[in-house]
Scaffold this motif. Sequence first.
Motif, short mmCIF file in Angstrom:
data_model
loop_
_atom_site.label_atom_id
_atom_site.label_comp_id
_atom_site.label_asym_id
_atom_site.label_seq_id
_atom_site.Cartn_x
_atom_site.Cartn_y
_atom_site.Cartn_z
N ILE A 278 0.82 -1.22 0.00
CA ILE A 278 0.00 0.00 0.00
C ILE A 278 0.85 1.26 0.00
N ASP A 280 3.54 4.03 -1.76
CA ASP A 280 3.58 4.63 -3.11
C ASP A 280 4.36 3.75 -4.07
N LYS A 283 2.21 0.62 -4.95
CA LYS A 283 1.09 0.97 -5.80
C LYS A 283 1.54 1.33 -7.22
N GLN A 284 2.68 1.99 -7.31
CA GLN A 284 3.18 2.31 -8.65
C GLN A 284 3.55 1.06 -9.42
N TYR A 303 -6.40 4.18 -3.93
CA TYR A 303 -5.92 5.27 -3.10
C TYR A 303 -7.07 5.81 -2.26
N CYS A 307 -11.04 4.64 -1.99
CA CYS A 307 -11.27 3.26 -1.53
C CYS A 307 -12.29 3.16 -0.40
N CYS A 316 -7.30 1.33 2.34
CA CYS A 316 -6.21 1.11 1.38
C CYS A 316 -4.96 1.92 1.67
N ALA A 317 -4.98 2.78 2.70
CA ALA A 317 -3.84 3.66 2.92
C ALA A 317 -3.28 3.61 4.33
#
Length: 324
Positions: A278, A280, A283-284, A303, A307, A316-317
């Motif tokens: 989760i 950056d 996720k990328q 994001y 979410c 999700c974060a």
Amino acid sequence: MKMNVAILSAGTIAILFILALLAGCTGTAPGENVTPNVTTTAPAAGANVLKIATTTSLENTGLLAELERVYERETGMDLQFIAQGTGQALDTARRGDVDLVLVHAPALEKEFEDEGYGIDPRCIAYNYFIIVGPEDDPAKIRNMSAVEAFRTIAIAGMNNTPGVAFVSRGDNSGTHAQEKALWKEAGYNYTTEILDSGAWYVDAGKGMGDTLILADEKKAYTLSDEGTYLSFANRLALVPIISESTELMNRYSAIAVNPAKYPNTNARGAADFINWLISDEGKQLIGDFGKVEFGKPLFVPLYAPECTGPPFNCTCAEPVPTPA
């Protein structure tokens, strides 16, 4: 010379006798209570090994191999994946055989968490299920909603319409759970009205890639996650017929196995891996996967705050607490 040998032999016998007496002292006297030496828990999981039960769709797309390559290089952690249908993956976790799961069946996930086996769920990405079938679309479902399409396929199949067939994964996977939900929304009882309703409905009992190949051989419709379809598309004559409706949304989540149930799970490793997914960077990586090979990403990372609301309704974060 004979005397020396005799002396040596006597000495050897004496030593052996003394050793036997010493060994006897460690024995258990008659009537003495014996406490068995029983190990009540399995050996602690290796701190550098993380066992993950996951869906065949994540394996079929190649995303797991990419996550493994990058994460192992950065951390030295040995990721060991067991690719199964979501239902089987959750059952593997219920037995304490893995440290976390990567799955895509929200209803089954909630049961797993409510039973106390899963903690700290985090949704990581989504894509869409798609209905694929022969280019000539014998049931004429193109441009329908997914629910209308399922109803139409069932009516055509049960009436022996030429060329109409449907292949189900039939393996209690996330995709199979979504299929059963669509039959229900279409007005059918899956167990009594769809299963064993005729030769038109084929219960494959296979993973997604094998199900797609079987559906292709039979020139049948099937429900697939988009990522696996794209990764197999060059082997198939089947084409997407219906895609990207809300009722076909396909959410993926990571859930740690509860160490209160299984103290020897690698709880710290699970938390660290979920937090990386989760992040950056994670996720990328997920969002870029597939762009070069397929011309589009196979998964869309989630994001906040998107979410937290419909249709996702998940976290999700927020980082997972890292065990001591």
